[in-house]
Design an enzyme around this catalytic site. Structure first.
Site, mmCIF file in Angstrom:
data_model
loop_
_atom_site.group_PDB
_atom_site.id
_atom_site.type_symbol
_atom_site.label_atom_id
_atom_site.label_comp_id
_atom_site.label_asym_id
_atom_site.label_seq_id
_atom_site.Cartn_x
_atom_site.Cartn_y
_atom_site.Cartn_z
ATOM 1 N N GLU A 295 -13.260 5.205 4.048
ATOM 2 C CA GLU A 295 -13.302 4.500 5.316
ATOM 3 C C GLU A 295 -14.483 4.916 6.191
ATOM 4 O O GLU A 295 -14.839 4.200 7.125
ATOM 5 C CB GLU A 295 -11.968 4.699 6.025
ATOM 6 C CG GLU A 295 -10.853 4.203 5.119
ATOM 7 C CD GLU A 295 -9.455 4.545 5.584
ATOM 8 O OE1 GLU A 295 -8.553 3.789 5.247
ATOM 9 O OE2 GLU A 295 -9.264 5.549 6.271
ATOM 10 N N ARG B 14 -9.647 -0.614 7.234
ATOM 11 C CA ARG B 14 -10.526 0.314 6.519
ATOM 12 C C ARG B 14 -10.889 1.524 7.380
ATOM 13 O O ARG B 14 -12.054 1.910 7.491
ATOM 14 C CB ARG B 14 -11.794 -0.380 6.038
ATOM 15 C CG ARG B 14 -12.384 0.405 4.863
ATOM 16 C CD ARG B 14 -13.499 -0.305 4.160
ATOM 17 N NE ARG B 14 -13.918 0.506 3.023
ATOM 18 C CZ ARG B 14 -14.256 0.038 1.849
ATOM 19 N NH1 ARG B 14 -14.252 -1.252 1.628
ATOM 20 N NH2 ARG B 14 -14.634 0.833 0.882
ATOM 21 N N CYS B 15 -9.877 2.071 8.032
ATOM 22 C CA CYS B 15 -10.136 3.293 8.785
ATOM 23 C C CYS B 15 -8.811 3.987 9.006
ATOM 24 O O CYS B 15 -7.759 3.423 8.762
ATOM 25 C CB CYS B 15 -10.796 2.987 10.131
ATOM 26 S SG CYS B 15 -9.823 1.959 11.224
ATOM 27 N N GLN C 14 0.831 -1.200 0.000
ATOM 28 C CA GLN C 14 0.000 0.000 0.000
ATOM 29 C C GLN C 14 0.869 1.254 0.000
ATOM 30 O O GLN C 14 0.383 2.331 -0.287
ATOM 31 C CB GLN C 14 -0.941 0.004 1.221
ATOM 32 C CG GLN C 14 -2.057 -1.039 1.122
ATOM 33 C CD GLN C 14 -3.040 -1.023 2.282
ATOM 34 O OE1 GLN C 14 -3.306 -2.065 2.857
ATOM 35 N NE2 GLN C 14 -3.598 0.131 2.623
#
Lengths: 288, 809
Positions: free
Chosen positions: B763, B387-388, B240
């Protein structure tokens, strides 16, 4: 998720498949749809050195009526079971149950024979076959014999199949006209094994229960035929008291594992809830 | 047709042709993804490439007595077997984590979690590698293990990290126990304690955000190829943050950074799982350097779920103090953070608990105090942001659950309680008690819109009737209404708040206009499915008046892309999106000079019109950006450097603060514990909306993961430290069949400090969704006196609640 090394065999007759099984012994496994065996191989919980694919053998699939039996070839896929007008007419519970197995892609490959023969307590067909009082045709090098589904399962992945035998067909007595049926399955998601499931076949005379047969899925090391629970319902009007005793009797024979689907006490109770709901739905469908 | 209508039509047509910001442009990357033509790490085949696989520990905690690799090495096809003894002379048996800890690459003296990497087998093919792992003989001496983080710091707890047992000052200050990682405190403790001592109403609840896993569909993987002649390493991987990986590889391997080429090709989902560095990356690199051939490492599903970074395991004791009328006066939170065996929390903030101090939420809470203790246990390491942004799901979960608990104690409607305590529109920019400056918000408007749209009053009336019917025995269903009003903090971030191993958290864009007016733009971020190739092009299209279809976006190759910190924490739009706009504006400024030269007017006489500069008052005199591009190369004004390109490295002045109002209507079958989501409504405010269709897709995906987390997804361990359910057979990954239908809505409150006013959205749905589901479940049982019901809310656990409450016959 990487299986061990194995040799792949594709015999074209049942005789040669049996011969291979006998010759290769314990290191060989028959392969039908592969949806139980291959995941086990990928996790190396099973490492057969030889796979004997039954897909090349003619005559192992198909659905037909033979006198008082429905005969289903072992390699008949769940997709074919769902599409069969003969089954929809005579034994619609098979269609209903098949539709609850995994997803369409898997049902194109998964077979009734594999589902029944593997002895995986999570499979749906074994309890249904016990409920329907099916007989399995087992073919070995000394010909074929029949074993009742209710006698076939000895433990998790342990069955009455002798060394060198292959389950080639399932014979189901044609259910009585006007019977009621239901398969109730509790699962967390598509593709998961049942937390608990119940198959019910029932015949009624007016509001009196004349016969009932109950199979339970994935709440013990083997599928369960809840004989006592059924007996408690015959002759009753399926009133709350009788249903409660039948549910208690069914729960009493369960012995589920605790797993991510829930602890054992939950799964036992869910077998009861599924049975209760299956009984209700089956009764509503019985027409006699 | 009159002249004005003609002009309007022409402008509309030119705007539409651009496919710029605000339009539902179809995702360009989907053309290849939907045809199976994506190019992932595992698609890579290089001449002479060999394969690695790990020998993993069956124990959660054990001493390694001996490792015998001789049988494995003797197997035909096996090329090498690496153990810690091979890595130690290179200083590579441990690697640094993003949280200031070190993590074993291959276990040396002890294993600290089940499936920990012990040896790396390299073989000619993937199957031989896997077979040979079974031939490595490791003798273990089992040790008592710690699974429950509340037992980590007991006086007689077994010491887990012997490698640092004498180092009682960690990366974040003093350690209170050998199994303690850090303590972090923020806020005014004394003032907060005083408020609690004198408050009319207080609540206190231990809220668990349980251990789960981001579980991207593509697992973690890498291919390392070392060219011994050139001394250059090429590393393809599921990164990522490819640039950071290159810098880290350079720092730990000693190879100069320019001789390392890191390439992140298409990535099949990340969700935080692919931010950190893993043993497999290091072993593939070492293997290739030693052997001189490419080494591929591809994790399987069970390895991904059981060894790569998990998320959460935050045990949050949350307190609120309020007046009887429901005005919140203070908040106090203590977190026990279970980081597993190593602190491999992928947290680029300067604090060990990330942005947990956003836990005062959307409310004007005058004082607050937060303390976080991190501890080691015998579980896989991590603590990533699933996802945050970092610890934002946890923070929002704490406050949004606590609000419900308080509402119940006050016998007040929780929507009303929220309305009463929201930060007001005129209070922005708002300074929170725990140190953040919220950029913009309009909470009351968003909440009211949501309540009106779903018919909140009618739903509460329906619920009241159903509760009565349940009490009378007429139904076996419980109806729950879940609310969550979240404020996120994303876009890491300002250098004063954020860095990764000392690298500031800027991001970058490099835009080059070709002579014919088409564009290549490269970013420091890396899409894992977010749709960057589509949305960055839309920003440039609007800024520069060039059709999005003529703009190619490239990311992931550290040789060609400008340095950036990667994609996670919803930072791509807030940071690289800003860089894109700023770089585009540099180009536009030069283009204006060129246009002025071409039109023989003064720059100040020109105005921008969609895709061109035109002379003010003479709209028929114009030059399009395409015409300007040609001139930029071939006929630039005298003394002007030819070409038309710009780079921007953007350090954001502040974080962005997206928010939203979510409502969930749920029906629960008390006899089975099965919960059905009848309706889920999500109103998101992410500031300026670049592509509404992509936003909607992001919201759908985030809500689906929130649903999974809240309703059953977990990584569980038994008391022996055996990881349970680490395969998709058991791990709850919902399919389309189980997933509720999502209703989306929005308001728009632009970020005042962002060049295009965008805040980020990827997110938000996860952050807001998790507490919304949990609140729905808790709300369903609340009238029966259930108390706090912890996640995950899978059927058996809800059935157990029914058992406890005597709801079953």
């Amino acid at each position: 998720m990487i299986p061990g090394t194995f040799a792949y065999h594709r015999p074209t007759t049942i005789g040669s498949a049996v011969a291979l099984l006998i010759e290769l012994g314990e290191d060989a496994r028959p392969l039908a749809g592969g949806h139980s065996l291959i995941p086990l191989m990928k996790t190396r919980l099973a490492s057969p050195e030889h796979l004997i694919d039954l897909a090349g053998i003619d005559g192992l699939s198909g659905i037909a009526r033979s006198d008082d039996d429905i005969v289903i070839g072992a390699m008949t896929t769940q997709h074919s079971l769902i599409g069969s007008s003969l089954l929809s007419e005579l034994a619609p519970i098979i269609r209903e149950t098949s539709l609850m197995i995994a997803d369409p892609q898997i049902r194109y490959k998964g077979t009734i024979g594999g589902n029944c023969a593997n002895g995986d307590p999570g499979n749906d067909m074994p309890a249904l076959m016990q409920c329907l009082n099916a007989r399995y045709a087992l073919t070995g090098n000394e010909g074929s014999r029949e074993v009742l589904a209710r006698d076939f399962y000895l433990g998790a992945y342990e069955t009455a199949l002798a060394a060198g035998e292959i389950l080639t067909a399932v014979r189901i007595p044609v259910p009585a006209a006007g019977h009621g049926y239901a398969y109730e399955k509790l699962k967390r998601k598509v593709g998961d094994y049942a937390t608990a499931a119940a198959a019910v076949m029932i015949t009624m005379a007016g509001d009196t229960c004349m016969s009932v047969s109950i199979g339970l899925t994935n709440v013990a090391e083997t599928p369960l035929w809840a004989e006592e629970a059924g007996r408690l319902l015959v002759g009753t009007k399926l009133d709350e008291g009788s249903v409660a005793s039948a549910v208690a009797a069914a729960e009493a024979i369960t012995d589920p594992a605790s797993d991510m689907r829930g602890p054992a006490d939950y799964r036992t109770k869910m077998a009861g809830v599924m049975l209760r709901r299956a009984l209700e739905r089956a009764r509503s469908r019985a027409t006699a | 047709m009159n002249e004005q209508v003609k002009i309007d039509l022409d402008r509309a047509e030119r705007t539409e042709k651009l496919q710029g910001m605000g339009c539902k442009r179809k995702r360009v990357e989907d053309i290849r993804f939907t045809q199976g033509k994506g190019s992932y790490v595992d698609d890579l085949k290089l001449p002479g490439m060999v394969f690695g696989d790990f020998v993993r520990s069956p124990h959660a905690h054990a001493r390694i007595v001996s490792i015998d690799t001789s049988r494995a090495k003797a197997m035909p096809g096996v090329i090498a077997v690496l153990t810690a003894a091979d890595l130690k002379p290179l200083g590579l048996h441990y690697m640094p984590t993003l949280a200031g800890d070190v993590q074993a690459v291959l276990a040396e003296e002890k294993v600290l979690f089940q499936n920990q990497e012990v040896a790396f087998v390299i073989a000619e093919d993937r199957y031989i590698a896997s077979d040979a792992t079974e031939l490595v003989d490791v003798e273990y001496e089992a040790l008592p293990c710690i699974v429950d983080p509340f037992k980590s710091m007991l006086p007689d707890a077994p010491i887990l990290r012997e490698d640092i047992k004498d180092k009682m000052t960690g990366a974040h200050g003093p350690r209170k126990h050998p199994n303690h990682i850090f303590e972090w405190q923020i806020g005014d403790k004394q003032a907060t304690d005083d408020v609690f001592a004198n408050a009319e109403v207080t609540i206190k609840e231990m809220l668990l955000d349980h251990r789960t896993h981001p579980s991207p569909l593509e697992t973690c993987q890498s291919v390392a190829s070392f060219d011994k002649v050139k001394g250059e390493l090429t590393l393809w991987g599921t990164f990522q943050a490819p640039h950071v990986i290159r810098t880290v590889v350079s720092l730990i391997s000693g190879l100069p950074e320019h001789k390392i080429h890191v390439i992140a090709p298409d990535i099949g989902g990340g969700f935080g799982n692919k931010v950190g560095a893993y043993a497999g990356y290091v072993c593939s690199v070492v293997g290739s350097i030693v052997l001189g051939v490419p080494v591929k490492w591809v994790e399987d599903r069970m390895e991904n779920l059981s060894t790569t970074s998990f998320a959460r395991d935050y045990h949050m004791t949350t307190e609120l103090a309020a007046t009887k009328e429901g005005k919140i006066l203070g908040m106090r939170v203590h977190v026990l953070a279970d980081h597993g065996a190593f602190d491999a929390c992928a947290d680029p903030s300067k604090w060990p608990a990330g942005f947990m101090n956003i836990c005062t939420g959307s409310y004007d809470i005058p004082v607050a105090h937060l303390a976080v203790d991190g501890v080691y246990t015998n579980k896989a390491s991590g603590g990533v942001a699933y996802r945050c942004s970092f610890r934002v799901t946890e923070a929002v979960f704490a406050i949004e659950r606590a609000i419900e608990v308080l509402a119940q104690k006050l016998s007040m409607d929780s929507a009303e309680l929220r309305m009463k305590n929201f930060i007001k529109a005129e209070q922005f920019p708002y300074q929170s008690a725990l140190g953040w400056e919220y950029d913009s918000g309009n909470y009351h408007v968003a909440m009211q819109k949501a309540m009106d749209t779903i018919g909140y009053k009618q739903l509460r009336a329906e619920q009241a009737e159903k509760r009565e019917a349940f009490k009378r025995g007429e139904t076996r269903e419980l109806m729950g209404i879940g609310i969550s009003f979240f404020t996120e903090i994303v876009g890491a971030g300002p250098a004063k708040n954020c860095d990764i191993l000392g690298i500031a958290m800027f991001d970058s864009a490099e835009i080059r206009i070709h002579p014919t007016g088409s564009v290549i733009a490269r970013m420091g971020t890396k899409s894992q499915g977010q749709g960057h190739e589509t949305t960055y092009a839309q920003i440039i299209a609007t800024e520069l008046g060039i059709p999005a279809d003529d703009i190619m976006i490239e990311e992931g190759n550290t040789d060609t892309a400008p340095y950036g910190l990667g994609t996670y924490g919803s930072r791509s739009t807030p940071v690289a999106g800003a860089a894109t706009a700023v770089a585009a504006r540099k180009i536009k400024a030069k283009a204006q000079m060129i246009a002025a030269h071409m039109l023989e007017v003064h720059e100040g006489d020109l105005e921008w019109d969609i895709d061109r500069f035109r002379v003010k008052g003479l709209p028929e005199k114009f030059k399009t950006m395409k015409e300007i591009a040609w001139s930029a190369y071939n006929a630039p004004p005298p003394n002007m450097e030819p070409g038309l390109e710009a780079v921007n490295y953007y350090e954001p002045p502040n974080m962005t603060y997206p928010f939203g109002a979510y409502f969930c209507i749920m029906d629960i079958d008390v006899d089975t514990g099965v919960a059905k989501t009848r309706r889920f409504y999500a109103l998101d405010d992410c500031g300026t909306r670049i592509n509404p269709m992509i936003i909607e897709g992001q919201v759908h995906g985030g809500l689906t993961e929130a649903f999974a987390c809240a309703m059953g997804q977990e990584i569980r361990y038994d008391e022996m430290g055996n990881v349970m359910g680490a395969s998709f057979m058991d791990f709850f990954l919902p399919t389309a069949v189980e997933t509720p239908k999502w209703e989306t809505d929005f308001t728009v409150t632009p970020s005042p400090h962002h060049p295009i006013g965008a805040k980020g959205v990827g997110e938000s749905p996860h952050v807001g969704g998790v507490p919304c589901f949990s609140n729905a479940v808790n709300d369903a049982y609340a009238f029966l006196g259930a108390g706090n019901i912890q996640m995950p809310h899978d059927a058996w656990r809800l059935w157990k609640v029914g058992e406890r409450l005597g709801l079953h016959a």
